[in-house]
Design a protein around this motif. Structure first.
Motif, short mmCIF file in Angstrom:
data_model
loop_
_atom_site.label_atom_id
_atom_site.label_comp_id
_atom_site.label_asym_id
_atom_site.label_seq_id
_atom_site.Cartn_x
_atom_site.Cartn_y
_atom_site.Cartn_z
N VAL A 1 -9.21 35.45 -5.31
CA VAL A 1 -7.89 34.83 -5.42
C VAL A 1 -7.43 34.40 -4.03
CG1 VAL A 1 -5.46 35.26 -5.97
CG2 VAL A 1 -7.26 36.14 -7.48
N ALA A 2 -7.04 33.15 -3.92
CA ALA A 2 -6.66 32.60 -2.61
C ALA A 2 -5.24 32.05 -2.65
CB ALA A 2 -7.63 31.49 -2.22
N VAL A 3 -4.53 32.22 -1.56
CA VAL A 3 -3.24 31.56 -1.36
C VAL A 3 -3.41 30.56 -0.23
CG1 VAL A 3 -0.89 31.86 -0.46
CG2 VAL A 3 -1.79 33.48 -2.14
N LEU B 1 -11.88 25.40 -2.35
CA LEU B 1 -11.99 26.78 -2.82
C LEU B 1 -12.01 26.84 -4.35
CD1 LEU B 1 -11.68 27.54 0.14
CD2 LEU B 1 -9.92 29.20 -0.52
N ALA B 2 -11.14 26.06 -4.97
CA ALA B 2 -11.09 26.06 -6.45
C ALA B 2 -12.39 25.51 -7.04
CB ALA B 2 -9.89 25.24 -6.92
N ALA B 3 -12.93 24.49 -6.39
CA ALA B 3 -14.19 23.91 -6.89
C ALA B 3 -15.34 24.91 -6.78
CB ALA B 3 -14.53 22.64 -6.11
N ARG B 4 -15.18 25.88 -5.86
CA ARG B 4 -16.22 26.92 -5.70
C ARG B 4 -15.87 28.20 -6.45
NH1 ARG B 4 -20.09 26.00 -1.56
NH2 ARG B 4 -20.11 23.77 -1.15
N GLY B 5 -14.88 28.12 -7.35
CA GLY B 5 -14.64 29.24 -8.24
C GLY B 5 -13.43 30.10 -7.94
N ALA B 6 -12.72 29.84 -6.84
CA ALA B 6 -11.54 30.66 -6.52
C ALA B 6 -10.37 30.30 -7.44
CB ALA B 6 -11.13 30.46 -5.07
N LYS B 7 -9.54 31.30 -7.70
CA LYS B 7 -8.25 31.04 -8.34
C LYS B 7 -7.26 30.85 -7.18
CE LYS B 7 -9.17 34.10 -12.26
NZ LYS B 7 -10.45 34.73 -11.85
N VAL B 8 -6.50 29.76 -7.22
CA VAL B 8 -5.75 29.38 -6.03
C VAL B 8 -4.24 29.26 -6.30
CG1 VAL B 8 -5.51 27.67 -4.19
CG2 VAL B 8 -7.77 28.09 -5.20
N VAL B 9 -3.45 29.91 -5.46
CA VAL B 9 -2.02 29.64 -5.43
C VAL B 9 -1.82 28.46 -4.49
CG1 VAL B 9 0.28 30.47 -4.80
CG2 VAL B 9 -1.38 32.04 -5.84
N VAL B 10 -1.39 27.34 -5.06
CA VAL B 10 -1.13 26.14 -4.28
C VAL B 10 0.34 26.16 -3.89
CG1 VAL B 10 -1.07 23.61 -4.31
CG2 VAL B 10 -2.92 24.83 -5.49
N GLY C 1 -11.53 21.39 -13.81
CA GLY C 1 -12.11 22.60 -14.42
C GLY C 1 -11.79 23.87 -13.65
N GLY C 2 -10.95 23.79 -12.62
CA GLY C 2 -10.62 24.96 -11.82
C GLY C 2 -9.34 25.64 -12.30
N GLU C 3 -8.97 26.70 -11.58
CA GLU C 3 -7.80 27.48 -11.95
C GLU C 3 -6.85 27.56 -10.76
OE1 GLU C 3 -7.03 31.69 -14.23
OE2 GLU C 3 -9.08 31.03 -13.98
N ASP D 1 -7.47 37.87 -2.11
CA ASP D 1 -8.66 37.96 -1.26
C ASP D 1 -8.59 37.06 -0.04
OD1 ASP D 1 -10.46 39.60 -3.15
OD2 ASP D 1 -9.74 37.97 -4.42
N VAL D 2 -7.92 35.92 -0.19
CA VAL D 2 -7.92 34.91 0.87
C VAL D 2 -6.50 34.42 1.11
CG1 VAL D 2 -8.70 32.59 1.51
CG2 VAL D 2 -10.24 34.11 0.23
N LEU D 3 -6.11 34.37 2.35
CA LEU D 3 -4.81 33.78 2.71
C LEU D 3 -5.05 32.73 3.79
CD1 LEU D 3 -1.71 33.52 2.91
CD2 LEU D 3 -1.75 35.47 4.49
N ILE D 4 -4.67 31.51 3.49
CA ILE D 4 -4.77 30.43 4.49
C ILE D 4 -3.36 29.93 4.75
CG2 ILE D 4 -5.72 28.16 5.02
CD1 ILE D 4 -7.97 28.79 2.94
#
Ligand code: NAD
Length: 310
Positions: A10-12, A28-37, A65-67, A96-99
């Motif tokens: 899960v990434a923000v 990140l989403a294209a590589r399978g991460a769930k992303v807070v945009v 197709g991402g989430e 898991d990830v914060l950018i």
């Protein structure tokens, strides 16, 4: 090499409604991460608010197709930072990830810069970094895993005209990253800084006709690697500009040791003091702070290599 993926992560990404952040979120989403945009949808100067940039990127990710989920809180306040981290935790129960990438620009010569313009820029870039790292960091440490990427700039490394506010903020995030890297090391949490450059609306007004290709997608893989579990570095600064990926370091000259100094001694030894031919880099992790002190102490005891005893 096998594709480096983010399945189950899960990434923000802050400021992900446009420009560089959008490219990071989509990769990140294209590589399978769930992303807070996250994106507050401000003007370049930080005014106004528009929910559509964040939602549009979520729609793009979903269509591919991402989430992803949109969040329009401002990183410029403690409540906003906490709310956008909570969005990840409430929706997916982990982080898991914060950018931290959100940013604004307000230009003014130093002799004229208003306090409003200084504060507004520091609020988004530097305090904004603290507003999101502060709630995310304990969550990551407790989980024993985290990847944080903070955003600096060439202006933060070298300064630039008419951006004292921006330069201060972009230099400041390096300090925050170093501490997060040191305190996170024992908990599987890594923190690095990206120094990006790309043609986004931040380049408005510049003549970019002679620039090489500089789309945000040229920067995103460097950030993607820093955000990945196989990232093997922490407390470092990575540059990604026009296809060049590089490392920036704080380096010291070996220096000159004397048991006592006068102002005249400094002047007399200036060439040796400033001689960059054998630079020393103290990596932040595990203990750049201590290594710096130990090196200087060793000089005083006559046992350090490289420096001049004058
Ligand atoms: P951009 O303007 O295209 O995108 C920044 C986004 O941040 C915008 O969508 C904006 O709405 C959002 N934002 C602004 N304030 C916010 C807030 N308080 N809360 C949440 N979102 C907010 O800019 P960009 O060029 O993509 O820049 C991204 C980052 O990269 C910035 O931190 C910038 O300083 C940095 N940077 C960019 C370049 C470059 O060449 N573009 C160079 C060096 C550093």
């Amino acid at each position: 090499m096998a594709e480096l993926r983010f399945d189950g992560r899960v990434a923000v990404v802050t400021g992900a409604g446009r420009g560089l952040g959008r490219a990071y979120a989509r990769l990140l989403a294209a590589r399978g991460a769930k992303v807070v945009v996250n994106d507050a949808g401000t003007s370049l100067a930080g005014d106004g608010g528009d929910t559509s940039p964040a939602q549009q990127v979520v729609d793009e990710i979903t269509a591919a197709g991402g989430e992803a989920v949109a969040n329009t809180d401002s990183v410029a306040t403690p409540d906003g930072g906490r709310a956008l981290i909570d969005t990840a935790l409430k929706r997916w129960g982990r982080l898991d990830v914060l950018i931290h990438n959100a940013g604004i620009v307000r230009r003014a010569a130093l002799r004229e810069m208003s306090y409003d313009d200084f504060e507004a820029v520091v609020d988004v870039h530097l305090r904004g970094a603290f507003h999101v790292v502060r709630p995310a960091f304990p969550v990551m440490c407790d989980a024993g895993y985290g990847r944080i990427v903070l955003t600096s700039s060439i202006g933060g490394l070298y300064g630039n005209h008419e951006v004292a506010n921006y330069a201060v903020a972009k230099a400041g995030v390096i300090g925050l990253s170093n501490v997060a890297a040191m305190e996170g090391a024992a908990h599987g949490v890594q923190c690095n800084v990206i120094v990006p450059a790309a043609l986004t609306r931040m380049a408005e007004g510049l003549d970019t006709s002679a620039y090489p290709p500089m789309e945000p997608e040229l920067v995103a893989p460097a950030v993607g690697w820093l955000a990945h579990e196989t990232c093997s570095i922490t407390g470092e600064i990575m540059i990604a500009l026009a296809g060049r990926v590089a490392r920036a370091v704080i380096a010291e000259t070996p220096g000159v040791y004397r048991p006592s100094w006068t102002i005249e001694d400094v002047a007399a030894n200036l060439d040796a003091i400033r001689d960059t031919s054998a630079p020393i880099v103290f990596p932040v992790v595990p203990d750049g702070h201590g290594d710096h002190i130990r090196y200087s102490f060793a000089l005083a005891k006559g046992s350090a290599e490289g420096a001049v005893h004058a």
